[in-house]
Design a protein around this motif. Structure first.
Motif, PDB file in Angstrom:
ATOM      1  N   GLN A  78       0.817  -1.216   0.000  1.00  0.00           N
ATOM      2  CA  GLN A  78       0.000   0.000   0.000  1.00  0.00           C
ATOM      3  C   GLN A  78       0.854   1.271   0.000  1.00  0.00           C
ATOM      4  N   GLU A  79       2.068   1.203   0.575  1.00  0.00           N
ATOM      5  CA  GLU A  79       2.928   2.388   0.606  1.00  0.00           C
ATOM      6  C   GLU A  79       3.558   2.682  -0.757  1.00  0.00           C
ATOM      7  N   GLU A  80       3.516   1.726  -1.674  1.00  0.00           N
ATOM      8  CA  GLU A  80       4.109   1.936  -3.003  1.00  0.00           C
ATOM      9  C   GLU A  80       3.076   2.296  -4.063  1.00  0.00           C
ATOM     10  N   ASN A  81       1.808   2.006  -3.783  1.00  0.00           N
ATOM     11  CA  ASN A  81       0.787   2.138  -4.827  1.00  0.00           C
ATOM     12  C   ASN A  81       0.767   3.508  -5.493  1.00  0.00           C
ATOM     13  N   ALA A  82       0.808   4.562  -4.686  1.00  0.00           N
ATOM     14  CA  ALA A  82       0.670   5.921  -5.231  1.00  0.00           C
ATOM     15  C   ALA A  82       1.811   6.249  -6.183  1.00  0.00           C
ATOM     16  N   TYR A  83       3.005   5.706  -5.908  1.00  0.00           N
ATOM     17  CA  TYR A  83       4.146   5.967  -6.786  1.00  0.00           C
ATOM     18  C   TYR A  83       3.988   5.209  -8.108  1.00  0.00           C
ATOM     19  N   ILE A  84       3.555   3.966  -8.022  1.00  0.00           N
ATOM     20  CA  ILE A  84       3.407   3.135  -9.223  1.00  0.00           C
ATOM     21  C   ILE A  84       2.270   3.653 -10.094  1.00  0.00           C
ATOM     22  N   GLN A  85       1.226   4.174  -9.454  1.00  0.00           N
ATOM     23  CA  GLN A  85       0.061   4.675 -10.196  1.00  0.00           C
ATOM     24  C   GLN A  85       0.230   6.119 -10.666  1.00  0.00           C
ATOM     25  N   GLY A  86       1.379   6.729 -10.371  1.00  0.00           N
ATOM     26  CA  GLY A  86       1.648   8.075 -10.877  1.00  0.00           C
ATOM     27  C   GLY A  86       1.042   9.195 -10.054  1.00  0.00           C
ATOM     28  N   GLU A  87       0.572   8.861  -8.854  1.00  0.00           N
ATOM     29  CA  GLU A  87      -0.041   9.895  -8.013  1.00  0.00           C
ATOM     30  C   GLU A  87       1.009  10.647  -7.197  1.00  0.00           C
ATOM     31  N   LYS A  88       2.171  10.039  -7.003  1.00  0.00           N
ATOM     32  CA  LYS A  88       3.275  10.680  -6.282  1.00  0.00           C
ATOM     33  C   LYS A  88       4.552  10.492  -7.074  1.00  0.00           C
ATOM     34  N   LEU A  89       5.457  11.463  -6.973  1.00  0.00           N
ATOM     35  CA  LEU A  89       6.761  11.349  -7.617  1.00  0.00           C
ATOM     36  C   LEU A  89       7.606  10.346  -6.829  1.00  0.00           C
ATOM     37  N   PRO A  90       8.159   9.318  -7.488  1.00  0.00           N
ATOM     38  CA  PRO A  90       8.960   8.327  -6.763  1.00  0.00           C
ATOM     39  C   PRO A  90      10.068   8.974  -5.937  1.00  0.00           C
ATOM     40  N   VAL A  91      10.410   8.336  -4.828  1.00  0.00           N
ATOM     41  CA  VAL A  91      11.273   8.994  -3.845  1.00  0.00           C
ATOM     42  C   VAL A  91      12.648   9.339  -4.414  1.00  0.00           C
ATOM     43  N   LYS A  92      13.216   8.483  -5.261  1.00  0.00           N
ATOM     44  CA  LYS A  92      14.545   8.785  -5.822  1.00  0.00           C
ATOM     45  C   LYS A  92      14.462   9.986  -6.772  1.00  0.00           C
ATOM     46  N   VAL A  93      13.351  10.076  -7.508  1.00  0.00           N
ATOM     47  CA  VAL A  93      13.165  11.209  -8.433  1.00  0.00           C
ATOM     48  C   VAL A  93      12.938  12.495  -7.637  1.00  0.00           C
ATOM     49  N   ALA A  94      12.160  12.382  -6.568  1.00  0.00           N
ATOM     50  CA  ALA A  94      11.902  13.552  -5.723  1.00  0.00           C
ATOM     51  C   ALA A  94      13.188  14.057  -5.075  1.00  0.00           C
ATOM     52  N   GLN A  95      14.084  13.130  -4.698  1.00  0.00           N
ATOM     53  CA  GLN A  95      15.368  13.538  -4.118  1.00  0.00           C
ATOM     54  C   GLN A  95      16.209  14.296  -5.136  1.00  0.00           C
ATOM     55  N   LEU A  96      16.217  13.810  -6.370  1.00  0.00           N
ATOM     56  CA  LEU A  96      16.939  14.523  -7.430  1.00  0.00           C
ATOM     57  C   LEU A  96      16.323  15.899  -7.659  1.00  0.00           C
ATOM     58  N   GLU A  97      15.000  15.948  -7.686  1.00  0.00           N
ATOM     59  CA  GLU A  97      14.304  17.212  -7.946  1.00  0.00           C
ATOM     60  C   GLU A  97      14.608  18.245  -6.860  1.00  0.00           C
ATOM     61  N   ALA A  98      14.690  17.781  -5.618  1.00  0.00           N
ATOM     62  CA  ALA A  98      14.945  18.700  -4.503  1.00  0.00           C
ATOM     63  C   ALA A  98      16.326  19.338  -4.603  1.00  0.00           C
ATOM     64  N   ASN A  99      17.243  18.654  -5.287  1.00  0.00           N
ATOM     65  CA  ASN A  99      18.622  19.161  -5.410  1.00  0.00           C
ATOM     66  C   ASN A  99      18.973  19.562  -6.835  1.00  0.00           C
ATOM     67  N   LEU A 100      17.940  19.810  -7.632  1.00  0.00           N
ATOM     68  CA  LEU A 100      18.140  19.966  -9.082  1.00  0.00           C
ATOM     69  C   LEU A 100      19.167  21.033  -9.430  1.00  0.00           C
ATOM     70  N   ASN A 101      19.126  22.167  -8.758  1.00  0.00           N
ATOM     71  CA  ASN A 101      20.010  23.277  -9.120  1.00  0.00           C
ATOM     72  C   ASN A 101      21.481  22.955  -8.900  1.00  0.00           C
ATOM     73  N   SER A 102      21.770  22.052  -7.975  1.00  0.00           N
ATOM     74  CA  SER A 102      23.175  21.746  -7.678  1.00  0.00           C
ATOM     75  C   SER A 102      23.651  20.454  -8.338  1.00  0.00           C
ATOM     76  N   LEU A 103      22.804  19.810  -9.133  1.00  0.00           N
ATOM     77  CA  LEU A 103      23.184  18.531  -9.747  1.00  0.00           C
ATOM     78  C   LEU A 103      24.108  18.756 -10.937  1.00  0.00           C
ATOM     79  N   PRO A 104      25.079  17.851 -11.154  1.00  0.00           N
ATOM     80  CA  PRO A 104      25.845  17.885 -12.407  1.00  0.00           C
ATOM     81  C   PRO A 104      24.936  17.528 -13.580  1.00  0.00           C
ATOM     82  N   ASN A 105      25.397  17.852 -14.773  1.00  0.00           N
ATOM     83  CA  ASN A 105      24.536  17.711 -15.961  1.00  0.00           C
ATOM     84  C   ASN A 105      24.070  16.277 -16.194  1.00  0.00           C
ATOM     85  N   ASP A 106      24.933  15.297 -15.891  1.00  0.00           N
ATOM     86  CA  ASP A 106      24.525  13.910 -16.154  1.00  0.00           C
ATOM     87  C   ASP A 106      23.369  13.505 -15.241  1.00  0.00           C
TER      88      ASP A 106
END
Length: 248
Positions: free
Chosen positions: A95-123
């Protein structure tokens, strides 16, 4: 690779960030049910189909997919499998994964990248864009929600073990008759040794260690790791060591 009657560890070649590797979905079946546990990276449907057919099971008989968690190497080919076998495959996840698989929430690894987007290297910025686009365009409906300790009445019985830490709703699956643990990414093999997944890949370190203690309660002879493959060398003892903090 045959692990027991009706239980095979599939070996699917993959390229992970430029490094060739192998991932190990699991196939479990009997006369009524064919279960695929995890679905590889995007674009791997042909390899998955071939691996299932090589075991002697018709791909068209696949009727259940169980997802250990939301990461792209586990859900990657799910949407294409569902398109290939419309209306015949049911999807199960915690049940804790459903929202991510169904597209209702941004997956946690993607959300972590998004939170640090400005400081990420280009790759990593490019990786973020690819991941975000994938999840936006490949949602899949979860048909059945799984809970901790649930006994699934398939193929002799499969127990759901809720093992959060790698992701919020990660699960392992335990086949009691054969004493086999399908570990997802809770454990992996490194140089033939059973270890915890690297902490850098875990969503919550404390939860991931607590989950090892949950696994130590089961009588496990064989571990199928999604990354690394098969471990059979005193599995109970090794899991207990990891649960007690002996991580090396």
């Amino acid at each position: 690779m045959k692990i027991a009657n009706g239980i095979y560890m599939l070996e699917i070649s993959a390229n992970i960030m430029g490094t060739s590797s192998v991932i190990n979905p699991t196939l479990i079946w009997d006369n009524d049910t064919v279960i695929l546990i995890d679905t590889g990276f995007p674009g791997q449907l042909p390899q998955i189909r071939e691996a299932i057919e090589n075991v002697g099971v018709s791909f068209d008989k696949l009727n259940l997919v169980i997802l250990t968690h939301q990461d792209i190497d586990h859900v990657g080919s799910l949407s294409t499998i569902l398109k290939e076998l419309p209306n015949s495959v049911k999807v199960l996840s915690h049940q804790e994964e459903n929202a991510y698989i169904q597209g209702e929430k941004l997956p946690v690894k993607v959300a972590q990248l998004e939170a640090n987007l400005n400081s990420l290297p280009n790759d990593l910025k490019a990786l973020y864009e690819k991941l975000k686009a994938f999840y936006e365009n490949n949602q899949a409906k979860v048909d059945k929600t799984l809970t901790d300790g649930e006994e699934l009445p398939y193929c002799g019985g499969i127990t759901v073990i809720y093992t959060p830490g790698h992701t919020p709703g990660h699960i392992c699956l335990y086949h009691k008759q054969c004493k086999i643990l399908i570990a997802g990414d809770a454990l992996q093999l490194d140089g033939g040794e059973l270890v915890q997944a690297p902490q850098s890949t875990n969503f919550d370190r404390d939860l991931s260690i607590n989950s090892l203690k949950m696994l130590a309660k089961y009588d496990i002879e064989t571990v199928i790791c999604y990354h690394g493959g098969l471990f059979k060398d005193n599995a109970n003892q090794r899991i207990a060591e990891l649960a007690n903090g002996h991580l090396h």
